[in-house]
Design an enzyme around this catalytic site. Structure first.
Site, mmCIF file in Angstrom:
data_model
loop_
_atom_site.group_PDB
_atom_site.id
_atom_site.type_symbol
_atom_site.label_atom_id
_atom_site.label_comp_id
_atom_site.label_asym_id
_atom_site.label_seq_id
_atom_site.Cartn_x
_atom_site.Cartn_y
_atom_site.Cartn_z
ATOM 1 N N HIS A 253 0.542 -1.382 0.056
ATOM 2 C CA HIS A 253 0.514 -0.337 0.085
ATOM 3 C C HIS A 253 1.111 1.461 0.408
ATOM 4 O O HIS A 253 2.088 0.562 0.587
ATOM 5 C CB HIS A 253 -1.040 0.178 1.459
ATOM 6 N N ASP B 118 -13.805 3.025 7.027
ATOM 7 C CA ASP B 118 -12.496 3.483 6.358
ATOM 8 C C ASP B 118 -13.331 4.168 4.984
ATOM 9 O O ASP B 118 -13.217 4.983 3.970
ATOM 10 C CB ASP B 118 -11.593 2.694 5.436
ATOM 11 N N SER C 188 -6.618 4.428 8.077
ATOM 12 C CA SER C 188 -7.158 4.544 7.238
ATOM 13 C C SER C 188 -6.536 3.005 6.751
ATOM 14 O O SER C 188 -7.179 2.206 5.788
ATOM 15 C CB SER C 188 -7.094 5.291 6.603
ATOM 16 N N LYS D 74 -7.822 -1.577 6.374
ATOM 17 C CA LYS D 74 -8.241 -2.291 5.703
ATOM 18 C C LYS D 74 -7.186 -3.406 5.527
ATOM 19 O O LYS D 74 -7.761 -4.319 4.839
ATOM 20 C CB LYS D 74 -7.872 -1.479 3.976
ATOM 21 N N ARG E 216 -12.578 12.182 3.696
ATOM 22 C CA ARG E 216 -11.639 13.156 3.350
ATOM 23 C C ARG E 216 -11.073 13.512 2.840
ATOM 24 O O ARG E 216 -10.791 15.029 2.171
ATOM 25 C CB ARG E 216 -10.672 12.303 3.938
HETATM 26 N N1 URA Z 1 -4.261 5.693 1.647
HETATM 27 C C1 URA Z 1 -5.173 5.843 2.487
HETATM 28 O O1 URA Z 1 -5.590 4.330 1.805
HETATM 29 N N2 URA Z 1 -5.809 5.948 2.551
HETATM 30 C C2 URA Z 1 -4.613 6.933 3.323
HETATM 31 O O2 URA Z 1 -6.022 8.279 3.887
HETATM 32 C C3 URA Z 1 -3.742 7.710 2.216
HETATM 33 C C4 URA Z 1 -3.515 6.891 1.902
#
Ligand code: URA
Length: 433
Positions: free
Chosen positions: A82, A161, A183, A187, A168
């Site tokens: 990620h 989220d 966040s 996940k 956001r």
């Molecule tokens: N990627 C995400 O999944 N969440 C964030 O807040 C920033 C980048």
């Protein structure tokens, strides 16, 4: 409990208790707390911050707001990656098939664009018919058969989220360390992978603008992951200029395809190899990162990674002909060069502004209901340290509207800074945690 009191408590610098955070996240997920109150809370957190304890509680509350995926039906150590978000960051499109080509099970959950940064799910939708919404069974089947599946967040995977991310995105509340860490990690905890490699961006085009904050974010995410029993590492990489040359959904897909065919930009290839080596080692496919990098390089040059990419596009409903001939991907109506006003070297590129220019052209969302124009964006011709002559092209703008094209061109030229001396090169990889 009521939301008004919690907002005021946070606004005044208070610390939210675990049960207050759980109550708030449950209420927001169930639709009992409206967007406007949650926006106020997000903004208060941006100004006041959260303690490590609050961040951990928020992450767990969001991870548990929906289903926790059980991927035990996938053989082997499942890896995911990620990014914290950058401009021109199409790394996952290269990295996922590259790592999968070694037989590593890549079970990847990706997101859409956020703020001025792009998202893998939007980019993949450049392939007509491509599906990013997969059932758990299909997701598991694809990883077991072709070693790769990339899915968007389903309605019930960390739904808190999913709602907060969209909120956001359009309320100026992305760039806060605890909100980013919770966040991403909510996940990742819910999505069932055993090992996770995080690409933490640092610089003007990232949400964390300096190395110190990026390190703190990386530490925070690694420690949350380890607490939950996951094998997590973080690579901190430069985002003081866009990654590669292309910025914009279909344009980035094309550049990722070039990279998978061994003809991509050096920085993108390097980042994919570094992140990929950590993923391969975590999955037990190589004994160290050096060996892993050699295996990955061979796969890239031998075309194996590109073959996996084509199989992956087909498995999720796209047409691999679009990958073999990327001119079939969405193309913008207008294209024009933005010309350099000076002779010298490129000393700086205002990277967040480049992301914002892409948004202006329609490549991202201005409101929750905006439709993304997959064809628009920019392709830089010059990056930091390059020499340039007055009147030479700095970038090509791809637009669907003449007025926006003109405005984008004006802003792009202003985003570049020039010097007489050649600036020192900056390393792409800043740290590994
Ligand atoms: N990627 C995400 O999944 N969440 C964030 O807040 C920033 C980048």
């Amino acid at each position: 409990m009521n939301m008004y009191d919690l907002i005021v408590k946070k606004k005044r610098g208070g610390t939210l208790a675990a049960d207050e955070i759980r109550w708030m996240i449950r209420g927001y997920t169930d639709g009992k707390i409206p967007d406007y109150q949650m926006s106020a809370m997000m903004m208060a957190i941006c100004f006041v911050g959260m303690s490590d304890e609050e961040t951990k509680d928020l992450t767990l509350a969001m991870a548990k707001s929906g289903d926790m995926l059980d991927l035990s039906a996938i053989k082997g150590i499942k890896v995911d990656k990620h990014s914290t978000g950058g401009v021109g960051d199409k790394t996952s499109l290269v990295l996922a098939p590259l790592v999968a080509s070694l037989g590593v099970p890549v079970a990847k959950m990706s997101g859409r664009g956020l703020g001025h940064t792009g998202g893998t799910i939007d980019k993949l939708e450049s392939f007509t018919g491509f599906r990013t919404s997969l059932s758990t069974d299909e997701f598991i089947h694809n990883v077991n058969t072709i070693h790769i599946a990339v899915a968007g967040q389903t309605a019930n995977l960390a739904p808190a989220d999913k709602k907060l991310y969209a909120l956001r995105d359009v309320t100026g509340t992305v760039d806060q360390m605890s909100l980013i860490a919770s966040s991403i990690m909510s996940k990742k905890l819910a999505s069932g992978a055993d090992a996770i490699v995080l690409d933490v961006k640092t610089g003007d085009g990232a949400f964390m603008k300096n190395l110190e904050d990026s390190r703190a974010l990386a530490q925070e995410m690694v420690s949350i992951g380890r607490l939950a029993g996951k094998d997590v590492s973080a690579v901190i990489s430069d985002m003081d200029q866009p990654l590669g040359f292309a910025v914009g959904n279909a344009l980035e897909v094309k550049e990722a395809i070039d990279t998978l065919r061994g003809k991509g930009p050096a920085d993108l290839e390097e980042l994919a190899l570094v992140l990929g080596s950590y993923m391969a080692v975590k999955a037990g496919r190589a004994s160290d990162v050096r060996e892993a990098e050699e295996m990955l390089r061979e796969s890239l040059l031998g075309g194996m990674a590109f073959d996996v990419f084509c199989r992956f596009i087909r498995a999720q409903g796209g047409d691999p002909k679009d990958a073999r001939d990327p001119d079939r991907l969405p193309r913008a109506r207008y294209r024009e060069e933005a010309l350099s006003p000076k002779t010298g070297y490129i000393s700086d590129i205002a990277t967040e502004e480049i992301g914002r220019i892409c948004l202006l052209l329609g490549g991202g969302r201005q409101t929750k209901d905006s439709r993304v124009d997959l064809s628009v964006g920019l392709v830089l011709r010059k990056k930091k340290g390059d020499s340039v002559k007055e009147g030479e092209s700095l970038a090509v703008i791809h637009a669907g509207d003449r007025a926006l094209l003109k405005e984008a061109k004006r802003r792009l030229v202003q985003a570049y800074s020039f010097s007489e001396e050649k600036p020192d090169p900056v390393p792409l990889i800043k740290d590994i945690i």
